[in-house]
Design a protein around this motif. Sequence first.
Motif, PDB file in Angstrom:
ATOM      1  N   GLY A  44       0.791  -1.223   0.000  1.00  0.00           N
ATOM      2  CA  GLY A  44       0.000   0.000   0.000  1.00  0.00           C
ATOM      3  C   GLY A  44       0.819   1.266   0.000  1.00  0.00           C
ATOM      4  O   GLY A  44       1.866   1.350  -0.648  1.00  0.00           O
ATOM      5  N   GLU A  45       0.355   2.236   0.784  1.00  0.00           N
ATOM      6  CA  GLU A  45       0.929   3.572   0.742  1.00  0.00           C
ATOM      7  C   GLU A  45       2.044   3.763   1.767  1.00  0.00           C
ATOM      8  O   GLU A  45       2.011   3.201   2.868  1.00  0.00           O
ATOM      9  N   MET A  46       3.011   4.575   1.380  1.00  0.00           N
ATOM     10  CA  MET A  46       4.069   5.035   2.273  1.00  0.00           C
ATOM     11  C   MET A  46       4.248   6.517   1.959  1.00  0.00           C
ATOM     12  O   MET A  46       4.379   6.909   0.800  1.00  0.00           O
ATOM     13  N   LEU A  47       4.230   7.351   2.986  1.00  0.00           N
ATOM     14  CA  LEU A  47       4.189   8.790   2.766  1.00  0.00           C
ATOM     15  C   LEU A  47       4.881   9.544   3.888  1.00  0.00           C
ATOM     16  O   LEU A  47       5.360   8.944   4.842  1.00  0.00           O
ATOM     17  N   ILE A  48       4.914  10.856   3.742  1.00  0.00           N
ATOM     18  CA  ILE A  48       5.468  11.711   4.781  1.00  0.00           C
ATOM     19  C   ILE A  48       4.324  12.356   5.554  1.00  0.00           C
ATOM     20  O   ILE A  48       3.444  12.991   4.970  1.00  0.00           O
ATOM     21  N   ASP A  49       4.296  12.158   6.864  1.00  0.00           N
ATOM     22  CA  ASP A  49       3.361  12.855   7.741  1.00  0.00           C
ATOM     23  C   ASP A  49       4.033  14.109   8.288  1.00  0.00           C
ATOM     24  O   ASP A  49       5.186  14.049   8.753  1.00  0.00           O
ATOM     25  N   PHE A  50       3.320  15.219   8.244  1.00  0.00           N
ATOM     26  CA  PHE A  50       3.776  16.429   8.902  1.00  0.00           C
ATOM     27  C   PHE A  50       2.878  16.672  10.103  1.00  0.00           C
ATOM     28  O   PHE A  50       1.665  16.816   9.962  1.00  0.00           O
ATOM     29  N   VAL A  51       3.476  16.681  11.292  1.00  0.00           N
ATOM     30  CA  VAL A  51       2.706  16.842  12.528  1.00  0.00           C
ATOM     31  C   VAL A  51       3.133  18.136  13.229  1.00  0.00           C
ATOM     32  O   VAL A  51       4.308  18.505  13.191  1.00  0.00           O
ATOM     33  N   PRO A  52       2.207  18.845  13.859  1.00  0.00           N
ATOM     34  CA  PRO A  52       2.552  20.093  14.536  1.00  0.00           C
ATOM     35  C   PRO A  52       3.591  19.869  15.623  1.00  0.00           C
ATOM     36  O   PRO A  52       3.613  18.823  16.283  1.00  0.00           O
ATOM     37  N   ASP A  53       4.452  20.862  15.815  1.00  0.00           N
ATOM     38  CA  ASP A  53       5.440  20.747  16.891  1.00  0.00           C
ATOM     39  C   ASP A  53       4.855  21.109  18.243  1.00  0.00           C
ATOM     40  O   ASP A  53       5.535  21.032  19.267  1.00  0.00           O
ATOM     41  N   THR A  54       3.572  21.463  18.265  1.00  0.00           N
ATOM     42  CA  THR A  54       2.860  21.761  19.507  1.00  0.00           C
ATOM     43  C   THR A  54       1.633  20.864  19.591  1.00  0.00           C
ATOM     44  O   THR A  54       0.866  20.771  18.621  1.00  0.00           O
ATOM     45  N   ALA A  55       1.424  20.221  20.721  1.00  0.00           N
ATOM     46  CA  ALA A  55       0.306  19.297  20.871  1.00  0.00           C
ATOM     47  C   ALA A  55      -1.020  20.037  21.026  1.00  0.00           C
ATOM     48  O   ALA A  55      -1.079  21.139  21.573  1.00  0.00           O
ATOM     49  N   GLY A  56      -2.096  19.416  20.518  1.00  0.00           N
ATOM     50  CA  GLY A  56      -3.437  19.909  20.774  1.00  0.00           C
ATOM     51  C   GLY A  56      -3.900  21.069  19.929  1.00  0.00           C
ATOM     52  O   GLY A  56      -4.919  21.689  20.246  1.00  0.00           O
ATOM     53  N   VAL A  57      -3.181  21.386  18.851  1.00  0.00           N
ATOM     54  CA  VAL A  57      -3.588  22.520  18.017  1.00  0.00           C
ATOM     55  C   VAL A  57      -4.142  22.018  16.685  1.00  0.00           C
ATOM     56  O   VAL A  57      -3.835  20.905  16.256  1.00  0.00           O
ATOM     57  N   SER A  58      -4.955  22.834  16.038  1.00  0.00           N
ATOM     58  CA  SER A  58      -5.441  22.499  14.710  1.00  0.00           C
ATOM     59  C   SER A  58      -4.335  22.729  13.701  1.00  0.00           C
ATOM     60  O   SER A  58      -3.309  23.364  14.007  1.00  0.00           O
ATOM     61  N   LEU A  59      -4.538  22.251  12.490  1.00  0.00           N
ATOM     62  CA  LEU A  59      -3.534  22.478  11.453  1.00  0.00           C
ATOM     63  C   LEU A  59      -3.351  23.965  11.184  1.00  0.00           C
ATOM     64  O   LEU A  59      -2.231  24.439  10.970  1.00  0.00           O
ATOM     65  N   ALA A  60      -4.445  24.701  11.204  1.00  0.00           N
ATOM     66  CA  ALA A  60      -4.361  26.135  10.946  1.00  0.00           C
ATOM     67  C   ALA A  60      -3.627  26.865  12.063  1.00  0.00           C
ATOM     68  O   ALA A  60      -2.939  27.869  11.822  1.00  0.00           O
TER      69      ALA A  60
END
Length: 215
Positions: free
Chosen positions: A13-29
């Motif tokens: 299946g798929e293999m990709l790059i995840d980008f996660v916020p450097d601060t917990a609990g925030v929305s992407l925006a």
Amino acid sequence: MAGSTDPLVITFGEMLIDFVPDTAGVSLAESRAFIKAPGGAPANVACAISKLGGNSAFVGKVGDDEFGKMLVDILNQNGVNTDGVCFDREARTALAFVTLRKDGEREFMFYRNPSADMMLKESELNIGLIKKAKIFHYGSISLISEPCRSAHLAAMKAAREAGALLSYDPNVRIPLWPSPDTARSGIKSIWFDADFIKEFFFNLFLNCRTASTAL
């Protein structure tokens, strides 16, 4: 591990790059910065099996770009056989922005229009490797579009005919499908081919009340 004589588990299946916020609990925006991390449920399973001392291989496609090369290097570093990985010179490695908000809900934003994993062709499959599998594990993302859907079905068929057990992770990601109805029918299309199905919360899938109405 690669080269092991233990029973081989192949993930597809798929293999990709995840980008996660450097601060917990925030929305992407709300996030001010992101940390890149390897992602893709089937690839994650392959790495986990190897880390636990098992024998695993990954079959899929990434872009012939820096992210794709990084992901394959990570598989190799974790002892995963990468003989089934292809590189695409036209399509790029998929990206996903992922966060866990304060309310406990996950938020996803995908960039795959199309991404390399979607472009895997049946003719590119390493059938010899697939036929060595004792367990063949896959998700539903690779069913969304062609040519990957046909490659997915051909890989399942080859594994089954060689005697492998089939393991299915429905991995519901509604935003990637054309519609919720398409998602339901696509995921159902291979439901009864599996020997094992990863447990998931049906009430999160299209707000269905029971497993019998969901699938």
